[in-house]
Design a protein around this motif. Sequence first.
Motif, PDB file in Angstrom:
ATOM      1  N   ALA A  92       0.854  -1.187   0.000  1.00  0.00           N
ATOM      2  CA  ALA A  92       0.000   0.000   0.000  1.00  0.00           C
ATOM      3  C   ALA A  92       0.892   1.238   0.000  1.00  0.00           C
ATOM      4  O   ALA A  92       1.917   1.284   0.673  1.00  0.00           O
ATOM      5  N   LEU A  93       0.492   2.242  -0.766  1.00  0.00           N
ATOM      6  CA  LEU A  93       1.300   3.450  -0.928  1.00  0.00           C
ATOM      7  C   LEU A  93       0.654   4.617  -0.184  1.00  0.00           C
ATOM      8  O   LEU A  93      -0.448   5.034  -0.535  1.00  0.00           O
ATOM      9  N   PRO A  94       1.320   5.154   0.843  1.00  0.00           N
ATOM     10  CA  PRO A  94       0.777   6.328   1.538  1.00  0.00           C
ATOM     11  C   PRO A  94       0.789   7.558   0.625  1.00  0.00           C
ATOM     12  O   PRO A  94       1.602   7.656  -0.289  1.00  0.00           O
ATOM     13  N   GLU A  95      -0.083   8.500   0.886  1.00  0.00           N
ATOM     14  CA  GLU A  95      -0.174   9.724   0.080  1.00  0.00           C
ATOM     15  C   GLU A  95       1.157  10.464   0.023  1.00  0.00           C
ATOM     16  O   GLU A  95       1.520  11.006  -1.009  1.00  0.00           O
ATOM     17  N   SER A  96       1.873  10.493   1.127  1.00  0.00           N
ATOM     18  CA  SER A  96       3.120  11.261   1.198  1.00  0.00           C
ATOM     19  C   SER A  96       4.232  10.691   0.318  1.00  0.00           C
ATOM     20  O   SER A  96       5.195  11.380   0.012  1.00  0.00           O
ATOM     21  N   GLU A  97       4.115   9.449  -0.102  1.00  0.00           N
ATOM     22  CA  GLU A  97       5.174   8.787  -0.862  1.00  0.00           C
ATOM     23  C   GLU A  97       4.968   8.830  -2.373  1.00  0.00           C
ATOM     24  O   GLU A  97       5.812   8.344  -3.122  1.00  0.00           O
ATOM     25  N   LYS A  98       3.882   9.390  -2.851  1.00  0.00           N
ATOM     26  CA  LYS A  98       3.556   9.309  -4.272  1.00  0.00           C
ATOM     27  C   LYS A  98       4.545  10.021  -5.179  1.00  0.00           C
ATOM     28  O   LYS A  98       4.741   9.631  -6.304  1.00  0.00           O
ATOM     29  N   LYS A  99       5.199  11.072  -4.713  1.00  0.00           N
ATOM     30  CA  LYS A  99       6.101  11.845  -5.573  1.00  0.00           C
ATOM     31  C   LYS A  99       7.575  11.597  -5.272  1.00  0.00           C
ATOM     32  O   LYS A  99       8.437  12.256  -5.823  1.00  0.00           O
TER      33      LYS A  99
END
Length: 119
Positions: A92-99
């Motif tokens: 699962a990918l947290p929002e903070s890690e997307k960029k």
Amino acid sequence: MNTYELLYIIGAQFTDDEIDTVRENVKKVIEKVGGKISRDENLGKIKLAYPIKKMRHGTYILLHVEVESEAVKSLDKEFRLHDDVLRHQIVALPESEKKRKYKIDSYVAPLSEEAHEKK
């Protein structure tokens, strides 16, 4: 839909054109379960930490996939059966890690002479 990070390794026996074909096949598998790819990045070919199916090098591919949580199990099963993918991991990918930007360096065994030279 939730966002997941999929990292998979393609064996070193493939040429660049064949790697693109494998990547297209992976995209088709993801689209088949209703997923949407928001990031597709080739991280490059490096030496593996240990041989996998007698391969010592592999090309790492990173994907960010938006898919329903129920479809993750079927994706995992599809990649386990996919002969061209040596290993894969779905998290699962947290929002903070997307960029976040990623860079993979070549693996160096901690007790090797090369590791002592870097210190």
